[in-house]
Design an enzyme around this catalytic site. Structure first.
Site, PDB file in Angstrom:
ATOM      1  N   LYS A 179       0.819  -0.987  -0.044  1.00  0.00           N
ATOM      2  CA  LYS A 179      -0.091  -0.038  -0.075  1.00  0.00           C
ATOM      3  C   LYS A 179       1.082   1.529   0.107  1.00  0.00           C
ATOM      4  O   LYS A 179       0.613   2.201  -0.770  1.00  0.00           O
ATOM      5  CB  LYS A 179      -0.914  -0.028   1.210  1.00  0.00           C
ATOM      6  CG  LYS A 179      -2.047  -0.971   1.164  1.00  0.00           C
ATOM      7  CD  LYS A 179      -2.894  -1.312   2.380  1.00  0.00           C
ATOM      8  CE  LYS A 179      -3.667  -2.427   2.180  1.00  0.00           C
ATOM      9  NZ  LYS A 179      -4.520  -2.998   3.460  1.00  0.00           N
ATOM     10  N   GLN A 193      -4.382  -1.970   9.439  1.00  0.00           N
ATOM     11  CA  GLN A 193      -4.567  -3.096   8.808  1.00  0.00           C
ATOM     12  C   GLN A 193      -4.817  -4.322   9.895  1.00  0.00           C
ATOM     13  O   GLN A 193      -4.661  -4.377  10.890  1.00  0.00           O
ATOM     14  CB  GLN A 193      -2.963  -3.666   8.630  1.00  0.00           C
ATOM     15  CG  GLN A 193      -2.762  -4.796   7.856  1.00  0.00           C
ATOM     16  CD  GLN A 193      -3.410  -4.671   6.156  1.00  0.00           C
ATOM     17  OE1 GLN A 193      -3.222  -3.766   5.594  1.00  0.00           O
ATOM     18  NE2 GLN A 193      -4.040  -5.892   5.994  1.00  0.00           N
ATOM     19  N   ASP A 214     -10.395   2.570   3.902  1.00  0.00           N
ATOM     20  CA  ASP A 214     -10.832   1.104   3.709  1.00  0.00           C
ATOM     21  C   ASP A 214     -12.290   0.884   3.753  1.00  0.00           C
ATOM     22  O   ASP A 214     -12.771  -0.137   3.336  1.00  0.00           O
ATOM     23  CB  ASP A 214     -10.299   0.457   5.368  1.00  0.00           C
ATOM     24  CG  ASP A 214      -9.008  -0.392   4.908  1.00  0.00           C
ATOM     25  OD1 ASP A 214      -8.913  -0.539   3.548  1.00  0.00           O
ATOM     26  OD2 ASP A 214      -8.352  -0.791   5.725  1.00  0.00           O
TER      27      ASP A 214
END
Ligand code: NAD
Length: 298
Positions: free
Chosen positions: A52, A96, A119
């Protein structure tokens, strides 16, 4: 059979984003900024977060990774999120998953300001998505929509079967495929671990999206001839090679590709599209933040 090439599509999207970001910077605007938080040293999570960061930098974004020990408390993590929420230079952030057991993942994702939630896990964004309002979408389902759009896959009136009902993939994917927009307007069947006679559903799927986490569970004999097959699965399996593992999808590629009209490979399919979805979300969050009107929609 045509391959749905996540590398090709994500590179095309990244080029577009890079050009757009360059134009904002040349107008004197700051770069978009993404911050990723990772707790602990899970190998797969480290790989995802590094990817990412690498990809966001490649399109001209600022990107930070904050690495935390597994001993961090929930309160300390929530305090850090509050600090990043208040940091005006941060456009998007993500934590994460998975998190260590002593930290409530829902509490953490709910603490991120909805407009920085790249997200797309915050209940506000989920609610907007359910209502069909433009919002930050969960990155993996968003990436799959971008893939379907890129290949102009017809979806209207099709029967889409989604295997899996997780909050991050199966559930939002089912909602998005049934919305009144393109890609969407499908008749959706959602299957899960308690579904009986799974094959009777998969064999009637024009579009089959598999997110079960069970390596190679969908075999060619479960696929309707001519179906579009999207394999979300990523499982690391021990292997006698340099890395010590291989990546397997949830679809048995070799048999399914003989029956499908389009199919995603693993790796090289949905995983790369998830990154593309995340970058699109980050740019959209930035544009709202700095007052640029036109955001992307799918
Ligand atoms: P999850 O474990 O949260 O959910 C799995 C779902 O599959 C559950 O809802 C369960 O009901 C269903 N399921 C399990 N066994 C089943 C069976 N026999 N028949 C039908 N349904 C069954 O997993 P998740 O987070 O949704 O992830 C699924 C897979 O996708 C994993 O391999 C994960 O690593 C991968 N993933 C990939 C990406 C990506 O970017 N490509 C992103 C997220 C997840």
């Amino acid at each position: 059979m045509q391959l749905l090439d996540g590398k090709l599509v994500s590179e095309t999207i990244k080029e577009k984003l890079k050009t757009e970001i360059e134009s904002y910077v040349s107008q004197g605007k700051r770069k978009p900024k993404l911050v990723a938080i990772i707790v602990g040293d899970n190998g797969a999570s480290q790989t995802y977060v590094a990817s990412k960061e690498r990809n966001s930098k490649a399109v001209g974004m600022d990107s930070d990774i904050i690495r935390l020990e597994t001993t961090i408390t929930e309160t300390e993590l929530l305090d850090l999120i509050a600090k990043l929420n208040n940091d005006d230079t941060v456009d998007g952030m993500l934590v994460q998953l998975p998190l260590p057991k002593h930290i409530d993942a829902n509490k953490v994702t709910d603490a991120i300001l909805p407009h920085k939630d790249v997200d797309g896990f915050h209940p506000y964004n989920t609610g907007q998505m359910v209502k069909g309002v433009d919002t930050l979408l969960p990155a993996t389902p968003y990436g799959i929509l971008l893939m379907l759009e890129h290949y102009n896959i017809p979806t209207v009136g099709k029967h889409c079967v989604v295997i899996g009902r997780s909050d991050i993939v199966g559930k939002p994917m089912s909602i998005l495929m049934s919305r009144n927009a393109y890609p969407g307007n499908c008749t959706v069947t959602m299957c899960h671990s308690k579904t009986q006679d799974l094959n009777s559903y998969t064999l009637r799927a024009d579009i089959l999206i598999v997110a079960s986490g069970i390596p190679e569970m969908v075999t060619g004999d479960m696929v309707k001839p001519g179906a579009v097959v999207i394999d979300v699965g990523i499982t690391r399996m021990d292997a006698d090679n340099e890395k010590g593992y291989v990546i397997k999808g949830d679809v048995h590629f070799e048999s399914a590709k003989e029956v499908a009209s389009y199919i995603t490979p693993v790796p090289g399919g949905v995983g790369l599209m998830t990154i593309a979805g995340l970058l699109m979300n980050t740019l959209n969050a930035y544009k709202k933040h700095v007052g640029i009107e036109e955001a992307y929609t799918v």
